[in-house]
Motif scaffolding. Structure first.
Motif, PDB file in Angstrom:
ATOM      1  N   ASP A 109       0.861  -1.179   0.000  1.00 48.98           N
ATOM      2  CA  ASP A 109       0.000   0.000   0.000  1.00 48.98           C
ATOM      3  C   ASP A 109       0.900   1.232   0.000  1.00 48.98           C
ATOM      4  OD1 ASP A 109      -1.857   1.972   0.292  1.00 48.98           O
ATOM      5  OD2 ASP A 109      -2.890   1.081   2.009  1.00 48.98           O
ATOM      6  N   ASP A 110       1.163   1.775  -1.197  1.00 46.77           N
ATOM      7  CA  ASP A 110       2.093   2.891  -1.323  1.00 46.77           C
ATOM      8  C   ASP A 110       1.590   4.161  -0.634  1.00 46.77           C
ATOM      9  OD1 ASP A 110       3.919   1.385  -2.736  1.00 46.77           O
ATOM     10  OD2 ASP A 110       3.033   1.877  -4.686  1.00 46.77           O
ATOM     11  N   LYS A 111       0.298   4.332  -0.546  1.00 47.22           N
ATOM     12  CA  LYS A 111      -0.234   5.538   0.082  1.00 47.22           C
ATOM     13  C   LYS A 111       0.161   5.614   1.556  1.00 47.22           C
ATOM     14  CE  LYS A 111      -4.255   6.038  -2.976  1.00 47.22           C
ATOM     15  NZ  LYS A 111      -5.732   6.090  -3.047  1.00 47.22           N
ATOM     16  N   GLU A 112       0.238   4.474   2.211  1.00 45.40           N
ATOM     17  CA  GLU A 112       0.616   4.450   3.615  1.00 45.40           C
ATOM     18  C   GLU A 112       2.132   4.412   3.810  1.00 45.40           C
ATOM     19  OE1 GLU A 112      -3.235   2.191   5.639  1.00 45.40           O
ATOM     20  OE2 GLU A 112      -1.316   1.155   5.449  1.00 45.40           O
ATOM     21  N   SER A 113       2.855   3.800   2.883  1.00 42.02           N
ATOM     22  CA  SER A 113       4.295   3.580   3.103  1.00 42.02           C
ATOM     23  C   SER A 113       5.156   4.750   2.644  1.00 42.02           C
ATOM     24  CB  SER A 113       4.742   2.309   2.381  1.00 42.02           C
ATOM     25  OG  SER A 113       4.572   2.434   0.980  1.00 42.02           O
ATOM     26  N   GLN A 114       4.728   5.541   1.649  1.00 49.40           N
ATOM     27  CA  GLN A 114       5.565   6.629   1.147  1.00 49.40           C
ATOM     28  C   GLN A 114       5.573   7.809   2.114  1.00 49.40           C
ATOM     29  OE1 GLN A 114       4.632   7.828  -2.840  1.00 49.40           O
ATOM     30  NE2 GLN A 114       5.610   6.026  -3.773  1.00 49.40           N
ATOM     31  N   MET A 115       6.799   8.254   2.452  1.00 47.44           N
ATOM     32  CA  MET A 115       6.960   9.359   3.396  1.00 47.44           C
ATOM     33  C   MET A 115       8.114  10.232   2.954  1.00 47.44           C
ATOM     34  SD  MET A 115       6.586   7.200   6.940  1.00 47.44           S
ATOM     35  CE  MET A 115       5.395   5.859   7.033  1.00 47.44           C
ATOM     36  N   ILE A 116       8.141  11.474   3.464  1.00 52.97           N
ATOM     37  CA  ILE A 116       9.214  12.425   3.168  1.00 52.97           C
ATOM     38  C   ILE A 116      10.099  12.540   4.397  1.00 52.97           C
ATOM     39  CG2 ILE A 116       9.769  14.796   2.552  1.00 52.97           C
ATOM     40  CD1 ILE A 116       7.141  14.980   1.091  1.00 52.97           C
ATOM     41  N   THR A 117      11.413  12.385   4.208  1.00 60.31           N
ATOM     42  CA  THR A 117      12.356  12.456   5.316  1.00 60.31           C
ATOM     43  C   THR A 117      12.711  13.906   5.635  1.00 60.31           C
ATOM     44  OG1 THR A 117      14.255  12.292   3.829  1.00 60.31           O
ATOM     45  CG2 THR A 117      13.309  10.224   4.643  1.00 60.31           C
ATOM     46  N   GLY A 118      13.522  14.077   6.669  1.00 58.57           N
ATOM     47  CA  GLY A 118      13.905  15.423   7.081  1.00 58.57           C
ATOM     48  C   GLY A 118      14.776  16.138   6.086  1.00 58.57           C
ATOM     49  N   ASP A 119      15.485  15.407   5.223  1.00 55.94           N
ATOM     50  CA  ASP A 119      16.298  16.042   4.184  1.00 55.94           C
ATOM     51  C   ASP A 119      15.610  15.985   2.819  1.00 55.94           C
ATOM     52  OD1 ASP A 119      16.479  13.331   4.051  1.00 55.94           O
ATOM     53  OD2 ASP A 119      18.659  13.230   4.023  1.00 55.94           O
ATOM     54  N   TYR A 120      14.286  15.898   2.826  1.00 57.95           N
ATOM     55  CA  TYR A 120      13.435  16.021   1.624  1.00 57.95           C
ATOM     56  C   TYR A 120      13.675  14.900   0.608  1.00 57.95           C
ATOM     57  CZ  TYR A 120      12.837  20.627   3.666  1.00 57.95           C
ATOM     58  OH  TYR A 120      12.597  21.648   4.537  1.00 57.95           O
ATOM     59  N   ASN A 121      13.829  13.692   1.115  1.00 51.52           N
ATOM     60  CA  ASN A 121      13.886  12.513   0.260  1.00 51.52           C
ATOM     61  C   ASN A 121      12.635  11.672   0.497  1.00 51.52           C
ATOM     62  OD1 ASN A 121      16.665  12.302  -1.136  1.00 51.52           O
ATOM     63  ND2 ASN A 121      17.157  12.903   0.961  1.00 51.52           N
ATOM     64  N   ILE A 122      12.262  10.895  -0.501  1.00 56.45           N
ATOM     65  CA  ILE A 122      11.083  10.039  -0.396  1.00 56.45           C
ATOM     66  C   ILE A 122      11.539   8.608  -0.118  1.00 56.45           C
ATOM     67  CG2 ILE A 122       9.070   9.124  -1.598  1.00 56.45           C
ATOM     68  CD1 ILE A 122       8.972  11.665  -3.228  1.00 56.45           C
ATOM     69  N   VAL A 123      10.908   7.992   0.876  1.00 54.27           N
ATOM     70  CA  VAL A 123      11.216   6.604   1.224  1.00 54.27           C
ATOM     71  C   VAL A 123       9.911   5.844   1.407  1.00 54.27           C
ATOM     72  CG1 VAL A 123      13.436   7.052   2.316  1.00 54.27           C
ATOM     73  CG2 VAL A 123      11.348   7.222   3.662  1.00 54.27           C
ATOM     74  N   ASN A 124       9.998   4.534   1.260  1.00 53.62           N
ATOM     75  CA  ASN A 124       8.877   3.636   1.547  1.00 53.62           C
ATOM     76  C   ASN A 124       9.187   2.884   2.835  1.00 53.62           C
ATOM     77  OD1 ASN A 124       7.549   4.388  -0.789  1.00 53.62           O
ATOM     78  ND2 ASN A 124       8.411   2.722  -1.998  1.00 53.62           N
ATOM     79  N   VAL A 125       8.377   3.099   3.847  1.00 55.50           N
ATOM     80  CA  VAL A 125       8.609   2.466   5.150  1.00 55.50           C
ATOM     81  C   VAL A 125       7.350   1.711   5.562  1.00 55.50           C
ATOM     82  CG1 VAL A 125       9.393   2.803   7.514  1.00 55.50           C
ATOM     83  CG2 VAL A 125      10.097   4.419   5.749  1.00 55.50           C
ATOM     84  N   ASP A 126       7.502   0.423   5.867  1.00 58.60           N
ATOM     85  CA  ASP A 126       6.397  -0.418   6.329  1.00 58.60           C
ATOM     86  C   ASP A 126       6.546  -0.660   7.830  1.00 58.60           C
ATOM     87  OD1 ASP A 126       5.688  -0.550   3.682  1.00 58.60           O
ATOM     88  OD2 ASP A 126       6.696  -2.467   3.344  1.00 58.60           O
ATOM     89  N   ALA A 207      12.297  -0.781   4.907  1.00 53.44           N
ATOM     90  CA  ALA A 207      12.517   0.624   4.546  1.00 53.44           C
ATOM     91  C   ALA A 207      13.419   0.647   3.331  1.00 53.44           C
ATOM     92  CB  ALA A 207      13.159   1.388   5.703  1.00 53.44           C
ATOM     93  N   GLU A 208      12.964   1.297   2.270  1.00 49.87           N
ATOM     94  CA  GLU A 208      13.733   1.326   1.032  1.00 49.87           C
ATOM     95  C   GLU A 208      13.380   2.566   0.232  1.00 49.87           C
ATOM     96  OE1 GLU A 208      12.677  -2.182  -1.060  1.00 49.87           O
ATOM     97  OE2 GLU A 208      10.659  -1.492  -1.586  1.00 49.87           O
ATOM     98  N   PRO A 209      14.287   3.010  -0.637  1.00 49.51           N
ATOM     99  CA  PRO A 209      13.996   4.153  -1.511  1.00 49.51           C
ATOM    100  C   PRO A 209      12.966   3.769  -2.570  1.00 49.51           C
ATOM    101  CG  PRO A 209      16.357   3.767  -1.305  1.00 49.51           C
ATOM    102  CD  PRO A 209      15.674   2.576  -0.744  1.00 49.51           C
TER     103      PRO A 209
END
Length: 337
Positions: A109-126, A207-209
Motif C-alpha cells: 500500500d504505497d499511500k501508507e508507506s511513502q513518506m518524506i524524510t527530514g532532508d526532503y527525500n522520499i522513502v517507503n517504510v512499512d 525501509a527502502e527508496p
C-alpha cells in the motif's frame, strides 16, 4: 345370504362419538410459567474465558466488569453482557497487507508507506504494530472506533518522526531510534485519549527508496559498512590475540629485570662485606695486607707471567722483573745467531 341365494348387508350400528379431553386453563398457565422459568434460567448465566473480560450493563449503565469464569446476571434484558478480548495481542499493518493468495504473501500500500524524510527525500517504510485492549469499559464506550483512532494516531506520529530524520538514518542505522520515538509518542497520546487501548510494540518491517537506482546505491553503502565492521572486528580479534602474548613478554622482562636488580644488590652487599673484612685485616697489619693486596692484583693483571719480586728491607717492593720471559727471549735470539 338368504334362501334365494342373494346377499344382503346388515346395517352397521352408528359409531359412538369420541370424548374430547379438556385441558384445564390452569395447566396452560403452569406450562407457560415453567417455560418462562427455563428461559430465564438459561439466560441468567454466562461464561468468560481466560482471554476475555465481560462488561455488564444494567438498564444500559455499566455496573460491573467480570473476569474469567461462570457468572450470574439478571434475565430478560435487564442486564446485558459484552465480552472483550483483553489478553490477546492484535496487529495493525501499515504500508502492506498480509495476503496468503499473493505471490509474495502480502500486498503493498504505497499511500501508507511513502513518506518524506527530514532532508526532503522520499522513502517507503512499512510498519508492524501490536496493541491490546487495556480497559474494556473505555474500549466499548469512550469512542466509536478505537482501532481507527489508534491507526490514524500511529500514522501521524510515524510521519512526524520520519519527517525529522535523515534518509540515511531511516534506511540504515536509525531504525531503532525511530521505533522508540514512535512508541513513546503514541503511548503518551493514548494515555491522554483514554480509549482503552495500549501500545505493545512498533517495528519497521522494511525501509527502502522508491527507485531501483537509489536502492542499489544504498545497498552498496550498506555492504561497505558491513565490510568495514568486518575489518574492525578482525583487527580487534588480532589485538585480543596479541595483547596477552605482549603482556606475557613484558611480565617476563620485568621479572628478569627484578632478578638482575636483586642480583646486583646482593653482589654489592657481598663486595661491601668483603671490603669491610679486608679493611679489618688491613687495620690490624697494614703493611702485610698492603703487600698481599699488591701481589693479588699483579697475579690478576698478569696471570700467565712468572714474576720475581725483590723487596726492600722495609718490606716495600723494590723491583719487579719478569726474568723468565727475558731469559727465554735472549736464549732464542742467541740460538738464531
Amino acid at each position: 345370504m338368504d334362501e334365494n341365494g342373494t346377499y344382503r348387508w346388515a346395517p352397521q350400528p352408528p359409531e359412538k362419538p369420541k370424548k374430547q379431553v379438556k385441558i384445564p386453563g390452569k395447566w396452560i398457565g403452569w406450562t407457560a410459567a415453567f417455560l418462562a422459568l427455563l428461559i430465564a434460567i438459561s439466560t441468567c448465566f454466562y461464561t468468560v474465558d481466560d482471554k476475555q473480560q465481560a462488561v455488564v450493563t444494567t438498564f444500559g449503565k455499566v455496573t460491573d466488569v467480570t473476569e474469567a469464569g461462570v457468572h450470574f446476571k439478571l434475565p430478560f434484558g435487564i442486564q446485558r453482557v459484552q465480552k472483550v478480548d483483553v489478553n490477546v495481542y492484535q496487529k495493525i499493518e501499515l504500508g502492506y497487507r498480509t495476503d496468503s493468495n499473493s505471490v509474495y504473501g502480502y500486498d503493498v500500500d504505497d499511500k501508507e508507506s511513502q513518506m518524506i524524510t527530514g532532508d526532503y527525500n522520499i522513502v517507503n517504510v512499512d510498519f508492524f504494530v501490536e496493541y491490546k485492549i487495556s480497559d474494556p469499559e473505555r474500549y466499548l464506550y469512550s469512542s466509536d472506533s478505537p482501532e481507527l483512532i489508534l491507526r490514524n494516531l500511529i500514522q501521524s506520529q510515524i510521519r512526524n518522526v520520519v519527517g525529522s530524520t535523515t534518509v540515511d538514518a531511516v534506511l540504515t542505522t536509525g531504525k531503532e531510534s525511530i521505533q522508540m520515538q514512535v512508541r513513546q509518542l503514541v503511548t503518551e497520546i493514548l494515555e491522554e485519549y483514554d480509549i482503552g487501548l495500549s501500545l505493545v510494540d512498533v517495528r519497521i518491517q522494511d525501509a527502502e527508496p522508491p527507485t531501483q537506482e537509489v536502492i542499489e546505491a544504498f545497498k552498496a553503502v550498506e555492504t561497505a559498512k558491513q565490510q568495514a565492521e568486518t575489518v574492525v572486528n578482525d583487527a580487534k580479534a588480532y589485538q585480543n590475540a596479541q595483547i596477552p602474548a605482549a603482556q606475557a613478554q613484558a611480565d617476563q622482562l620485568t621479572q628478569n629485570a627484578e632478578y638482575l636488580k636483586q642480583k646486583r644488590i646482593n653482589e654489592a652487599y657481598e663486595q661491601v662485606a668483603m671490603f669491610n673484612a679486608m679493611y679489618e685485616q688491613y687495620a690490624q697489619n697494614p703493611a702485610i695486607t698492603r703487600s698481599r693486596m699488591y701481589y693479588e692484583a699483579i697475579s690478576q693483571i698478569l696471570p700467565d707471567v712468572k714474576l720475581y719480586i725483590n723487596t726492600a728491607k722495609d718490606g716495600s717492593v723494590d723491583m719487579l722483573l719478569p726474568l723468565e720471559s727475558i731469559v727465554e727471549t735472549t736464549g732464542s735470539n742467541g740460538g738464531n745467531d
